[in-house]
Motif scaffolding. Sequence first.
Motif, short mmCIF file in Angstrom:
data_model
loop_
_atom_site.label_atom_id
_atom_site.label_comp_id
_atom_site.label_asym_id
_atom_site.label_seq_id
_atom_site.Cartn_x
_atom_site.Cartn_y
_atom_site.Cartn_z
N HIS A 186 1.64 -16.74 -10.51
CA HIS A 186 2.74 -17.32 -11.26
C HIS A 186 3.85 -16.30 -11.53
CE1 HIS A 186 4.88 -19.77 -14.24
NE2 HIS A 186 4.89 -18.71 -15.02
N TYR A 187 3.46 -15.08 -11.89
CA TYR A 187 4.44 -14.07 -12.25
C TYR A 187 4.94 -13.25 -11.05
CZ TYR A 187 3.27 -15.19 -17.08
OH TYR A 187 3.09 -15.85 -18.27
N GLY A 188 4.51 -13.62 -9.85
CA GLY A 188 5.03 -12.98 -8.65
C GLY A 188 4.43 -11.64 -8.33
N CYS A 189 3.24 -11.36 -8.86
CA CYS A 189 2.55 -10.09 -8.63
C CYS A 189 1.42 -10.33 -7.63
CB CYS A 189 2.01 -9.57 -9.96
SG CYS A 189 1.26 -7.94 -9.87
N ILE A 190 1.38 -9.53 -6.55
CA ILE A 190 0.38 -9.74 -5.51
C ILE A 190 -1.03 -9.57 -6.08
CG2 ILE A 190 -0.43 -9.04 -3.22
CD1 ILE A 190 2.47 -10.12 -3.33
N PRO A 191 -1.88 -10.60 -6.07
CA PRO A 191 -3.24 -10.44 -6.60
C PRO A 191 -4.10 -9.60 -5.67
CG PRO A 191 -2.93 -12.65 -5.69
CD PRO A 191 -1.59 -11.98 -5.63
N VAL A 192 -4.82 -8.67 -6.26
CA VAL A 192 -5.78 -7.85 -5.52
C VAL A 192 -7.16 -8.32 -5.95
CG1 VAL A 192 -6.63 -5.52 -5.07
CG2 VAL A 192 -4.18 -5.91 -5.47
N ILE A 193 -7.80 -9.10 -5.09
CA ILE A 193 -9.11 -9.70 -5.40
C ILE A 193 -10.17 -8.64 -5.18
CG2 ILE A 193 -10.61 -11.67 -5.04
CD1 ILE A 193 -7.70 -12.42 -5.70
N LEU A 194 -10.83 -8.23 -6.26
CA LEU A 194 -11.84 -7.18 -6.19
C LEU A 194 -13.20 -7.81 -6.47
CD1 LEU A 194 -11.84 -4.11 -5.69
CD2 LEU A 194 -11.67 -3.78 -8.15
N SER A 195 -13.82 -8.34 -5.42
CA SER A 195 -15.07 -9.07 -5.59
C SER A 195 -15.83 -9.09 -4.27
CB SER A 195 -14.79 -10.51 -6.04
OG SER A 195 -15.97 -11.28 -6.09
N ASN A 196 -17.15 -8.98 -4.35
CA ASN A 196 -17.97 -9.03 -3.14
C ASN A 196 -18.03 -10.43 -2.55
OD1 ASN A 196 -18.52 -6.32 -3.20
ND2 ASN A 196 -20.43 -6.56 -4.34
N ASP A 220 -4.17 -19.21 3.88
CA ASP A 220 -4.62 -17.92 4.39
C ASP A 220 -4.31 -16.87 3.33
OD1 ASP A 220 -5.16 -15.57 5.68
OD2 ASP A 220 -4.03 -16.06 7.50
N TRP A 221 -5.31 -16.54 2.52
CA TRP A 221 -5.10 -15.63 1.40
C TRP A 221 -4.67 -14.24 1.84
CZ3 TRP A 221 -5.70 -16.05 -4.05
CH2 TRP A 221 -5.95 -17.36 -4.49
N SER A 222 -4.97 -13.86 3.07
CA SER A 222 -4.55 -12.53 3.54
C SER A 222 -3.04 -12.42 3.68
CB SER A 222 -5.21 -12.23 4.89
OG SER A 222 -4.68 -13.06 5.92
N LYS A 223 -2.33 -13.57 3.65
CA LYS A 223 -0.88 -13.57 3.80
C LYS A 223 -0.15 -13.38 2.48
CE LYS A 223 -1.12 -14.17 8.21
NZ LYS A 223 -0.84 -15.45 8.86
N ASN A 250 6.24 -0.91 2.53
CA ASN A 250 7.19 -1.74 1.80
C ASN A 250 7.48 -3.03 2.55
OD1 ASN A 250 9.20 -1.98 -0.48
ND2 ASN A 250 10.58 -2.18 1.27
N GLU A 251 7.53 -2.95 3.86
CA GLU A 251 7.77 -4.15 4.67
C GLU A 251 6.62 -5.14 4.51
OE1 GLU A 251 8.65 -5.39 9.35
OE2 GLU A 251 8.09 -3.34 8.82
N GLN A 252 5.40 -4.64 4.50
CA GLN A 252 4.23 -5.51 4.30
C GLN A 252 4.24 -6.11 2.90
OE1 GLN A 252 1.36 -2.39 5.32
NE2 GLN A 252 0.65 -3.64 7.05
N PHE A 253 4.62 -5.30 1.91
CA PHE A 253 4.68 -5.80 0.54
C PHE A 253 5.71 -6.92 0.41
CE2 PHE A 253 7.12 -5.48 -3.48
CZ PHE A 253 6.18 -6.10 -4.31
N VAL A 254 6.87 -6.74 1.02
CA VAL A 254 7.92 -7.77 0.96
C VAL A 254 7.42 -9.07 1.57
CG1 VAL A 254 10.20 -8.41 1.83
CG2 VAL A 254 9.82 -6.11 0.90
N THR A 255 6.71 -8.98 2.68
CA THR A 255 6.17 -10.18 3.32
C THR A 255 5.16 -10.86 2.43
OG1 THR A 255 6.50 -9.24 5.53
CG2 THR A 255 4.93 -11.05 5.33
N LEU A 256 4.25 -10.08 1.84
CA LEU A 256 3.26 -10.64 0.92
C LEU A 256 3.94 -11.33 -0.26
CD1 LEU A 256 0.67 -7.70 0.79
CD2 LEU A 256 0.25 -9.98 1.75
N HIS A 257 4.96 -10.68 -0.80
CA HIS A 257 5.67 -11.22 -1.96
C HIS A 257 6.38 -12.52 -1.62
CE1 HIS A 257 7.78 -11.06 -5.83
NE2 HIS A 257 8.85 -11.45 -5.16
N ASN A 258 7.06 -12.54 -0.48
CA ASN A 258 7.77 -13.76 -0.08
C ASN A 258 6.80 -14.91 0.17
OD1 ASN A 258 10.22 -12.41 -0.23
ND2 ASN A 258 10.29 -11.94 1.96
N ASN A 259 5.66 -14.61 0.76
CA ASN A 259 4.64 -15.65 0.97
C ASN A 259 4.07 -16.14 -0.35
OD1 ASN A 259 4.92 -15.50 3.75
ND2 ASN A 259 3.19 -14.11 4.03
N LEU A 260 3.92 -15.21 -1.30
CA LEU A 260 3.39 -15.57 -2.61
C LEU A 260 4.31 -16.58 -3.31
CD1 LEU A 260 1.11 -14.78 -4.69
CD2 LEU A 260 2.82 -13.30 -5.73
#
Length: 317
Positions: A226-236, A247-250, A272-282
């Motif tokens: 919701h707040y536009g922050c890329i979630p980092v899922i830390l779980s087995n 596709d959560w990897s996007k 930074n390029e990868q982050f921008v892509t992740l953010h735009n997809n989010l």
Amino acid sequence: LTYISFNSLGSYSYTYPSPTTTTTTILSTTPTSISTLKVDENEFTDVYHTPEVFRLNYAEMEKRFKVYIYPDGDPKTFYQTPRKLTGKESRFRTEDPDEAHLFFIPISCHKMRGKVDLKDISYDVGFIPHKDIALPQVLQPFALPRGGNDIENRTTLGFWAGHRNSRIRVILARTWENDTELDISNNRINRATGHLVYQKRFYRTKFCICPGGSQVNSARIADSIHYGCIPVILSNYYDLPFNDILDWSKFSVVLKEKDVYDLKQILKDISNEQFVTLHNNLVQIQKHFQWNTPPIPYDAFHMVMYDLWLRHSVIKY
């Protein structure tokens, strides 16, 4: 907690709409008032596993899907819901069980307390990924407006604040609480430090850490989205909501718990390029994690209905 029964139905022969534009029926608050929404196919990118299939099947679901709801609130039954169900105006609802694809049986978790063990709601209780559905846990209303398209404001590498109520959270806090680039707090942020300090940190952070807690899922994931922050899922293991559609990897970073020790370097290695892509997809998928009253197309309610629609003709009981 609800129980949904599936009819064993054969596959339909779908008649799909034009491949350029689809007309989607919007759920209206009155049964006789139905409006339409023109959807541009360009909205469906590779953030979906199969964008075209999703577009076409979603339109078919809105036209055909029917659910029969059993009466609730009967005082003679133990598991009655605490209040009457509403939503009689939903176009998904049918009062004719013969035309229903699914059957909804209202059950109250509150009424079940003390009768069944609800202390550990986990995959050990019989969760089957290809049959069962993980709903997004959302604490609403959100305290602040939706974030996104604000990359220049996100100067903090990573953020997490919460209770140490699981092994992975203890390790996360002990390993990174004194780091200068990761904003890691081993307790919830005291409200006395300011108004909505916790929520505001999401706005200025690139990656929000989402470790498992006392339960399998966490509202922190939906907060991050919701707040536009890329979630980092830390779980087995966590069967993420709408995992068979999105596709959560996007738009997220999915890690194993052992990666917590290398967390900082993993995040710094994302260009930074990868982050921008992740953010735009989010930003593109935020609408799927929003619950609305009444529901609107492509929100969390409709995504859950779509997940059920995908299963109704392929799961045999």
